[in-house]
Structures are given as structure tokens and as C-alpha cells.
Design a protein around this motif. Sequence first.
Motif, short mmCIF file in Angstrom:
data_model
loop_
_atom_site.label_atom_id
_atom_site.label_comp_id
_atom_site.label_asym_id
_atom_site.label_seq_id
_atom_site.Cartn_x
_atom_site.Cartn_y
_atom_site.Cartn_z
N MET A 1 0.84 -1.19 0.00
CA MET A 1 0.00 0.00 0.00
C MET A 1 0.88 1.25 0.00
SD MET A 1 -3.00 1.28 -0.11
CE MET A 1 -3.91 -0.26 0.03
N LEU A 2 0.63 2.15 -0.93
CA LEU A 2 1.41 3.38 -1.05
C LEU A 2 0.66 4.53 -0.39
CD1 LEU A 2 3.73 5.12 -2.27
CD2 LEU A 2 2.30 5.33 -4.32
N SER A 3 1.33 5.22 0.50
CA SER A 3 0.75 6.40 1.14
C SER A 3 1.14 7.64 0.36
CB SER A 3 1.23 6.51 2.59
OG SER A 3 0.78 5.43 3.36
N SER A 4 0.24 8.12 -0.49
CA SER A 4 0.52 9.30 -1.30
C SER A 4 -0.79 9.94 -1.75
CB SER A 4 1.35 8.94 -2.53
OG SER A 4 1.51 10.04 -3.38
N MET A 5 -0.82 11.28 -1.71
CA MET A 5 -1.94 12.03 -2.26
C MET A 5 -1.62 12.55 -3.66
SD MET A 5 -2.58 14.47 1.05
CE MET A 5 -3.72 15.54 0.15
N HIS A 6 -0.38 12.36 -4.10
CA HIS A 6 0.11 13.11 -5.25
C HIS A 6 0.54 12.24 -6.41
CE1 HIS A 6 1.05 16.04 -1.79
NE2 HIS A 6 -0.12 16.36 -2.32
N GLY A 7 -0.11 11.11 -6.60
CA GLY A 7 0.09 10.32 -7.79
C GLY A 7 1.42 9.60 -7.91
N LYS A 8 2.11 9.38 -6.81
CA LYS A 8 3.43 8.76 -6.88
C LYS A 8 3.37 7.31 -7.38
CE LYS A 8 5.40 11.59 -3.19
NZ LYS A 8 5.95 11.59 -1.80
N GLU A 9 2.17 6.72 -7.35
CA GLU A 9 2.05 5.36 -7.87
C GLU A 9 2.41 5.29 -9.37
OE1 GLU A 9 -1.99 7.33 -8.25
OE2 GLU A 9 -0.44 7.17 -6.70
N GLN A 10 2.30 6.42 -10.06
CA GLN A 10 2.67 6.46 -11.47
C GLN A 10 4.17 6.21 -11.67
OE1 GLN A 10 1.17 10.13 -13.27
NE2 GLN A 10 -0.48 10.15 -11.77
N ALA A 11 4.98 6.63 -10.69
CA ALA A 11 6.42 6.44 -10.77
C ALA A 11 6.87 5.14 -10.12
CB ALA A 11 7.14 7.62 -10.10
N ILE A 12 6.23 4.78 -9.02
CA ILE A 12 6.67 3.64 -8.22
C ILE A 12 6.04 2.33 -8.70
CG2 ILE A 12 6.73 2.68 -5.87
CD1 ILE A 12 6.61 5.60 -4.85
N GLY A 13 4.76 2.37 -9.05
CA GLY A 13 4.02 1.16 -9.41
C GLY A 13 4.65 0.33 -10.51
N PRO A 14 4.97 0.93 -11.67
CA PRO A 14 5.55 0.13 -12.76
C PRO A 14 6.89 -0.51 -12.38
CG PRO A 14 4.73 2.23 -13.59
CD PRO A 14 4.66 2.31 -12.10
N VAL A 15 7.68 0.17 -11.57
CA VAL A 15 8.99 -0.37 -11.17
C VAL A 15 8.82 -1.58 -10.26
CG1 VAL A 15 11.12 0.13 -9.91
CG2 VAL A 15 10.12 1.86 -11.41
N PHE A 16 7.95 -1.47 -9.27
CA PHE A 16 7.75 -2.58 -8.33
C PHE A 16 7.08 -3.77 -9.01
CE2 PHE A 16 8.51 -1.64 -3.72
CZ PHE A 16 9.33 -0.53 -3.94
N LEU A 17 6.22 -3.49 -9.98
CA LEU A 17 5.58 -4.59 -10.70
C LEU A 17 6.60 -5.33 -11.56
CD1 LEU A 17 2.97 -6.09 -11.39
CD2 LEU A 17 2.60 -4.42 -13.23
N ALA A 18 7.45 -4.57 -12.26
CA ALA A 18 8.44 -5.19 -13.15
C ALA A 18 9.54 -5.91 -12.37
CB ALA A 18 9.05 -4.12 -14.05
N THR A 25 -0.70 0.00 -4.80
CA THR A 25 -2.00 0.67 -4.82
C THR A 25 -1.99 1.84 -3.85
OG1 THR A 25 -3.09 -1.43 -5.29
CG2 THR A 25 -4.48 0.37 -4.52
N PRO A 26 -2.43 3.03 -4.27
CA PRO A 26 -2.47 4.16 -3.34
C PRO A 26 -3.59 3.99 -2.32
CG PRO A 26 -3.41 4.80 -5.45
CD PRO A 26 -2.86 3.41 -5.64
N ALA A 27 -3.32 4.43 -1.09
CA ALA A 27 -4.34 4.36 -0.04
C ALA A 27 -5.41 5.42 -0.28
CB ALA A 27 -3.68 4.58 1.32
N ASN A 28 -6.66 5.04 -0.11
CA ASN A 28 -7.77 5.97 -0.29
C ASN A 28 -8.01 6.79 0.97
OD1 ASN A 28 -8.41 5.09 -2.93
ND2 ASN A 28 -9.53 3.34 -2.10
#
Length: 274
Positions: A1-18, A25-28
Motif C-alpha cells: 500500500m502506497l501512502s501518497s496524495m500526489h500520484g506517486k504510484e505512477q512512478a513507483i508502481g511500474p517499477v515494483f511490478l516489473a 495501490t495508493p491508499a484511499n
Amino acid sequence: MLSSMHGKEQAIGPVFLANLNLIVTPANGIDTDALGTFSGEIPRCGTMLEVAVAKARIGMDISGLPFGIASEGSFGPHPLFPIMPGGFELMVFVDDERGTVIHESLVIDDTNFAHLVTAPKDSISKFLSQVGFPSHGLMVCPNLGNSAAAIVKGIVDLPSVESAIAGAAALSGDGRARVETDMRAHLNPTRMKNLSGLATRLSDRLLHGCPSCAAPGWGRVKMIRGLPCEICDTTTESVMLEVFGCVACPHHEERPRADGLIQAESVHCPACNP
């Protein structure tokens, strides 16, 4: 779970998946601004590492998951070349299943961090070009007075910049406004790129197990300075050894520099170049 309000999953998500086959997934409903803001109206309480861990735990509490990711950034004069702008990014992976916190950091050379003090009728076109506007957002506040109460963030078009400058200047004691780069990740593609690089560094570390207990997260934990000068053998502040360690057990190893350097250039020597 990613703690971010500012869309950081766009930078972190693809790297961790690959690299790790992990879905980020960002926390709601999370409010990371409560732990500190770039604009200064809410000061950061604690070190960057402490705040990043606290931020990760907010997302973990919301989601009920045992894993959390978060990052913290800081920008100002470059730590090695103070006449240049620079930054420092830190990212953590909190693992409550193993009781570990794994973190990596990155000194930032490539940043658009800058500010300009201006009056409403002044031209700021050169500054806007320099900081990559409008793909990179801006913040505007009064140059003097209660700037935090009158700050306008997330500006990405010229009419809004001009309007914000006029409003801020009217509230400022000197009739001027302070225009700053908005360093929040979703409004700063340059910072997003750096976060992707840091995510690569952290994911690589998670792939390395401790030689003693096999726990993930083996990596460099400290640097020992004292490399001798190439001319006079005086101890310098250059790194002599790298200490690698485990986040789960006490195992540590001292290793020579990765680049094989065993002497420091005389330009870094306090005796040869006082």
C-alpha cells in the motif's frame, strides 16, 4: 500500500511490478499533508525517515495490509554544490510481517526547484521557461507577511499565474509576490522521474537477501570516511569504506569502495588544499 496524495504510484508502481511482481495501490482517503507540506504552512515534525515511516503506517492502518511504501523529499541548495539547486529523496518499505523497515535515498542533481520575487507588471517569461512551466506547476504567495495563509498552489496556466501574482502582491508588505516551483510529485514530472529511479534502487535492495539470515533488504547502511590523500597521506573526508548491513539481524560487512579508489585526489585534502 502506497501512502501518497500526489500520484506517486505512477512512478513507483511500474517499477515494483516489473522488478518484484508487486502491485502498488495508493491508499484511499489519506492526508499526507498532515505530516508536513513543501509550502511550509504545516512543518515536518521529525526526520525524513521518521515522517516517511509514519506516512507509510497511515496507509497500512487504512488498508489493514502489513506492507507500506512512502517517500519524502526535500529541496534547497545542493548538498555538495550549494550554489546549485538540489534535493534529497527518501523512500521506505515497511514490512510488519518481518518487523523491518527498508529504506533507500537519492541525492537529486536534476531538479527544477527555483523561486522568483516579482511585481505584477514584471515579465516572468524567462523564469517560466527555466522551470518548465506549464508542464511543471507553480505556487504563488505574498513576498512579505502571512504567506502561508494566502498561498495558491497547483498553478498550470498563465492567466492563473498572473491572477495569483496580483492577489499575492496586494497582500504583501512590499507589493511583491513570491513565485515558486510546486514540488509535489503530481505537478512535477522531473521529480516523478527521480522517484522512479529511487523506486528502482529500493526494489533492487529488496531483491538482495542478507548473507546471514536471508532477510530481504541487504544493502549499504553507512559510509566510513578517511581516504588518505594521494600526495601527503593525510586523512580526508572522502569515503574509505562502505558498510553493508541487514535490517533484520546484526550482520554487517565492511567493504572497499565500489570504484576501487584507495587514495583521494589532493584537491580534497585539508593539508594540500586548505
